[in-house]
Design a protein around this motif. Structure first.
Motif, PDB file in Angstrom:
ATOM      1  N   LEU A  88      55.222  43.070  59.536  1.00 26.77           N
ATOM      2  CA  LEU A  88      53.978  43.669  58.688  1.00 26.77           C
ATOM      3  C   LEU A  88      53.503  43.765  60.180  1.00 26.77           C
ATOM      4  CD1 LEU A  88      53.983  42.050  55.453  1.00 26.77           C
ATOM      5  CD2 LEU A  88      55.197  44.161  55.814  1.00 26.77           C
ATOM      6  N   ALA A  89      53.350  43.438  60.642  1.00 24.13           N
ATOM      7  CA  ALA A  89      52.169  43.821  61.892  1.00 24.13           C
ATOM      8  C   ALA A  89      52.605  44.172  62.882  1.00 24.13           C
ATOM      9  CB  ALA A  89      51.533  42.124  62.742  1.00 24.13           C
ATOM     10  N   GLY A  90      51.904  44.790  63.471  1.00 29.42           N
ATOM     11  CA  GLY A  90      52.246  46.039  64.636  1.00 29.42           C
ATOM     12  C   GLY A  90      52.580  45.356  66.507  1.00 29.42           C
ATOM     13  N   ASN A  91      51.975  43.947  65.895  1.00 28.03           N
ATOM     14  CA  ASN A  91      52.245  43.627  66.928  1.00 28.03           C
ATOM     15  C   ASN A  91      53.620  43.090  67.208  1.00 28.03           C
ATOM     16  OD1 ASN A  91      51.255  41.802  65.059  1.00 28.03           O
ATOM     17  ND2 ASN A  91      50.481  39.922  67.148  1.00 28.03           N
ATOM     18  N   THR A  92      54.170  42.237  66.316  1.00 28.19           N
ATOM     19  CA  THR A  92      55.571  42.194  66.433  1.00 28.19           C
ATOM     20  C   THR A  92      57.059  42.749  65.570  1.00 28.19           C
ATOM     21  OG1 THR A  92      55.392  41.404  63.931  1.00 28.19           O
ATOM     22  CG2 THR A  92      55.046  39.394  66.324  1.00 28.19           C
TER      23      THR A  92
ATOM     24  N   GLN B 269      59.814  44.113  66.733  1.00 26.24           N
ATOM     25  CA  GLN B 269      61.534  43.332  66.510  1.00 26.24           C
ATOM     26  C   GLN B 269      61.941  42.957  65.447  1.00 26.24           C
ATOM     27  OE1 GLN B 269      59.077  44.381  69.151  1.00 26.24           O
ATOM     28  NE2 GLN B 269      59.502  46.201  70.166  1.00 26.24           N
ATOM     29  N   ALA B 270      61.014  41.861  64.914  1.00 28.94           N
ATOM     30  CA  ALA B 270      60.891  41.242  64.834  1.00 28.94           C
ATOM     31  C   ALA B 270      61.753  40.799  62.989  1.00 28.94           C
ATOM     32  CB  ALA B 270      59.746  39.851  64.145  1.00 28.94           C
ATOM     33  N   LEU B 271      62.483  40.045  63.002  1.00 22.25           N
ATOM     34  CA  LEU B 271      63.544  39.954  62.197  1.00 22.25           C
ATOM     35  C   LEU B 271      63.764  38.650  61.468  1.00 22.25           C
ATOM     36  CD1 LEU B 271      65.227  42.592  60.223  1.00 22.25           C
ATOM     37  CD2 LEU B 271      67.249  41.799  62.229  1.00 22.25           C
ATOM     38  N   ALA B 272      64.235  38.957  60.046  1.00 22.46           N
ATOM     39  CA  ALA B 272      64.783  37.382  59.216  1.00 22.46           C
ATOM     40  C   ALA B 272      65.560  38.165  57.883  1.00 22.46           C
ATOM     41  CB  ALA B 272      63.273  36.627  58.816  1.00 22.46           C
ATOM     42  N   VAL B 273      66.262  37.025  58.067  1.00 16.67           N
ATOM     43  CA  VAL B 273      67.125  37.043  56.992  1.00 16.67           C
ATOM     44  C   VAL B 273      66.757  35.610  56.081  1.00 16.67           C
ATOM     45  CG1 VAL B 273      69.435  36.753  56.223  1.00 16.67           C
ATOM     46  CG2 VAL B 273      68.636  38.643  57.773  1.00 16.67           C
TER      47      VAL B 273
ATOM     48  N   VAL C   9      65.534  33.480  61.739  1.00 20.27           N
ATOM     49  CA  VAL C   9      63.802  34.541  61.781  1.00 20.27           C
ATOM     50  C   VAL C   9      64.823  35.051  64.032  1.00 20.27           C
ATOM     51  CG1 VAL C   9      62.764  33.568  60.977  1.00 20.27           C
ATOM     52  CG2 VAL C   9      62.681  32.862  62.948  1.00 20.27           C
ATOM     53  N   GLU C  10      64.643  35.848  64.343  1.00 26.09           N
ATOM     54  CA  GLU C  10      64.501  36.679  65.864  1.00 26.09           C
ATOM     55  C   GLU C  10      63.877  37.229  65.634  1.00 26.09           C
ATOM     56  OE1 GLU C  10      69.572  37.126  65.632  1.00 26.09           O
ATOM     57  OE2 GLU C  10      68.369  38.726  65.785  1.00 26.09           O
ATOM     58  N   LYS C  11      63.181  36.957  67.133  1.00 28.64           N
ATOM     59  CA  LYS C  11      61.795  37.918  68.220  1.00 28.64           C
ATOM     60  C   LYS C  11      60.747  37.659  67.470  1.00 28.64           C
ATOM     61  CE  LYS C  11      65.445  40.985  69.989  1.00 28.64           C
ATOM     62  NZ  LYS C  11      65.834  41.872  69.774  1.00 28.64           N
ATOM     63  N   LEU C  12      60.440  36.525  67.001  1.00 24.22           N
ATOM     64  CA  LEU C  12      59.110  36.821  66.368  1.00 24.22           C
ATOM     65  C   LEU C  12      57.842  36.245  67.194  1.00 24.22           C
ATOM     66  CD1 LEU C  12      58.911  34.735  63.262  1.00 24.22           C
ATOM     67  CD2 LEU C  12      57.936  36.847  63.670  1.00 24.22           C
ATOM     68  N   PRO C  13      56.759  36.450  67.830  1.00 23.73           N
ATOM     69  CA  PRO C  13      55.810  35.672  68.705  1.00 23.73           C
ATOM     70  C   PRO C  13      55.640  34.348  68.602  1.00 23.73           C
ATOM     71  CG  PRO C  13      54.718  38.025  67.313  1.00 23.73           C
ATOM     72  CD  PRO C  13      56.252  37.402  66.831  1.00 23.73           C
ATOM     73  N   ALA C  14      55.522  33.880  69.792  1.00 22.27           N
ATOM     74  CA  ALA C  14      55.471  32.888  70.060  1.00 22.27           C
ATOM     75  C   ALA C  14      54.450  32.076  69.954  1.00 22.27           C
ATOM     76  CB  ALA C  14      55.407  32.263  71.482  1.00 22.27           C
TER      77      ALA C  14
ATOM     78  N   VAL D 250      53.413  37.913  58.287  1.00 21.13           N
ATOM     79  CA  VAL D 250      54.178  38.634  59.866  1.00 21.13           C
ATOM     80  C   VAL D 250      55.383  39.508  59.363  1.00 21.13           C
ATOM     81  CG1 VAL D 250      52.239  38.097  61.632  1.00 21.13           C
ATOM     82  CG2 VAL D 250      54.607  36.073  60.460  1.00 21.13           C
ATOM     83  N   LEU D 251      56.225  39.243  57.647  1.00 22.32           N
ATOM     84  CA  LEU D 251      56.974  39.126  57.409  1.00 22.32           C
ATOM     85  C   LEU D 251      57.290  39.301  55.688  1.00 22.32           C
ATOM     86  CD1 LEU D 251      59.311  37.325  59.802  1.00 22.32           C
ATOM     87  CD2 LEU D 251      58.918  39.891  60.030  1.00 22.32           C
ATOM     88  N   LEU D 252      57.987  40.089  55.333  1.00 25.76           N
ATOM     89  CA  LEU D 252      57.921  40.164  54.172  1.00 25.76           C
ATOM     90  C   LEU D 252      59.620  40.874  53.735  1.00 25.76           C
ATOM     91  CD1 LEU D 252      56.200  40.160  51.151  1.00 25.76           C
ATOM     92  CD2 LEU D 252      55.871  42.459  51.390  1.00 25.76           C
ATOM     93  N   SER D 253      60.355  40.339  52.672  1.00 26.38           N
ATOM     94  CA  SER D 253      61.446  40.944  52.432  1.00 26.38           C
ATOM     95  C   SER D 253      61.384  42.259  51.736  1.00 26.38           C
ATOM     96  CB  SER D 253      62.029  40.073  51.968  1.00 26.38           C
ATOM     97  OG  SER D 253      60.974  40.373  50.311  1.00 26.38           O
TER      98      SER D 253
END
Lengths: 227, 282
Positions: free
Chosen positions: B181-185, B187-191, B205-210, B278-281
């Motif tokens: 949901l954030a523009g800075n991430t 590519q982030a993806l989660a299941v 999760v993958e490619k979440l910012p550190a 940052v992430l929403l299903s």
């Protein structure tokens, strides 16, 4: 009583062969009395058989005394052999002992039954042994079947037997010769009708007629029923 | 009245001279003719008197006594007499003896043979018994193996049943893909997968910012029965790849998961979301 009666032995003190005394005596008494005596004797024989049927040995002994001589003589006449005749007589008396209870007076007298048994068995044996021709040769020597008596001294029994045989032979002798021969062959030889005719060289019808006439005449001479 | 023919037949009848049909016919008539019966009776008596025309002869003197002795055993006596009458020649005796000897030899041979046969049969029976026992043992072993296999298969079936049941449960799993949901991430993806039976789930999760040192990612489960999202726990990601794989539980009983959400929170998490989502299903 006649002279014939006085010479009878003790074992025939009871009424015995009525026809001998009644019919064959030279001077017979009144026929009715003799016929009654004959009937009484037949009844006595029947009573002996009835007692034998109840295993009465004494009755058997009495019957033997009354029957053994004529039965043995008949068997010997048919067989021509004393040993075989004795065998037949033994067989007949044992049969009488065993079958006494079944004796039926309406079918004839005890003596007639015993003679029939003896004659039939003797004839059966003759036929079985095929000795017919041999027996016939003996028979033809005495056409009437009358042979000389024994040469020994006569006892009372011998006298009775001779008297009896003589009386019967008298009746038979009164028959015409051709009837005598036919009857004798028919009674003693065991031949058939045809064989008798061939033996006598007469037609069968003639032989039958001779037998008929001979028996009827004997019946009339010797008397009728004995029951 | 009896005619001459029947007088003649009666005469022949009493002398035993009738035979065959002639005899049968005469006896048939005799049975019903009283006059003929009387004639036959008289003629039979007459012919019996012919016995006296035979030459006088005396039976043996001892015959009477012998007969009286034998009355009680007449049957036995007759049997003995018959045996004597049928005396056999000598050669018959020798032949009988020879036959007996042959028969004895034959029986002896049969006896020996039968003993050998019996021994053979006994051996055969022992072998058969052994084979029978072996067969029984083999059958018992096979029965035990079969029972074991059956137990194993039953267990496998139970396992399969459980597996099938588990697979059935999968249908009830809640599987959701979470997107950024954030523009800075971007590519982030989660299941996220939620097992309602076990009240637990898995998040990848993958490619979440550190994360900064004082920060944690916090997972939230949105259940309509609750007014605010339910805390699913905090997690961090690999600083190099931004990946994480965690097993999580909700701090309240979950009936239905409507959404999964991941927010950035202070270290250790918060009871109610405060930081940015940052992430929403989907």
């Amino acid at each position: 009583m006649s002279a014939l009666v006085t010479v009878w032995p003790a074992y025939l003190a009871e009424p015995a062969w009525g026809f001998v005394r009644v019919r064959m005596k030279p001077n017979p008494p009144e026929p009715s009395a003799e016929a009654a005596a004959a009937t009484e004797r037949a009844h006595f024989d029947a009573e002996l058989l009835r007692r034998m049927g109840r295993s009465d040995r004494e009755a058997f002994a009495q019957l033997y005394d009354r029957f053994s001589r004529p039965l043995f003589a008949t068997a010997l006449r048919v067989l021509g052999n004393a040993t075989e005749a004795e065998d037949i007589v033994q067989d007949v008396f044992l049969a009488l002992w065993e079958k006494a209870a079944a004796f039926d007076t309406t079918r004839g007298s005890a003596f007639a039954w015993a003679v029939t048994l003896t004659r039939n068995r003797a004839i059966d044996r003759v036929r079985m042994r095929k000795r017919r021709l041999e027996i016939l040769a003996t028979a033809t020597t005495e056409d009437a079947g009358v042979q000389p008596a024994d040469s020994g001294p006569d006892s009372a029994d011998d006298l009775v037997a001779k008297e009896q045989a003589g009386a019967i032979r008298s009746a038979v002798a009164a028959l015409p010769a051709e009837q005598q021969r036919a009857v004798e062959l028919a009674f003693f030889s065991g031949l058939t009708q045809q064989e008798i005719a061939e033996k006598l060289r007469e037609p069968l019808g003639t032989v039958k007629a001779r037998i008929r006439r001979g028996l009827l005449r004997l019946r009339d001479t010797l008397g009728g029923r004995h029951d | 009245m009896i005619d001459e023919l029947h007088e003649e037949l009666a005469s022949l009848y009493v002398l035993g001279l009738l035979e065959g049909d002639e005899l049968a016919r005469f006896e048939q008539r005799l049975a019903h003719d009283a006059a003929l019966q009387r004639l036959v009776h008289d003629l039979r008596e007459t012919t019996s008197q012919l016995a006296f025309t035979a030459p006088a002869a005396e039976p043996p003197p001892d015959l009477r006594a012998r007969l009286l002795d034998r009355l009680d055993t007449a049957a036995t006596w007759r049997a003995q007499r018959n045996l004597i009458a049928f005396r056999t020649p000598l050669w018959v005796a020798w032949a009988a003896a020879a036959c007996l000897a042959i028969m004895c030899a034959w029986v002896g041979q049969l006896y020996v043979g039968s003993r050998f046969e019996a021994a053979t049969l006994r051996d055969q029976q022992a072998v058969a018994d052994f084979q029978l026992r072996s067969a029984r043992n083999q059958l018992e072993a096979e029965r035990i193996i079969a029972n074991h296999q059956l137990s194993s298969m039953t267990e496998q079936l139970a396992s399969l049943d459980r597996q099938l049941k588990a697979e059935g449960d999968l249908a009830k799993f809640k599987i959701s893909t979470l997107v950024s949901l954030a523009g800075n991430t971007p590519q982030a993806l989660a299941v996220a997968v939620w097992n309602p039976a076990k009240q637990e789930g898995v998040l990848t999760v993958e490619k979440l910012p550190a994360l900064a040192a004082d920060k944690d990612y916090q997972l939230w489960l949105v259940d309509p029965q609750y007014p605010i999202p339910v805390d699913g726990g905090v997690f961090t990601v690999d600083p190099a790849t931004g990946e994480a794989h965690i097993t999580f539980k909700a701090n309240k009983p979950i009936k239905t998961v409507a959404k999964f959400a991941v927010s950035l929170e202070r270290k250790g998490g918060v009871p109610k979301a405060e930081g940015p989502m940052v992430l929403l299903s989907q």
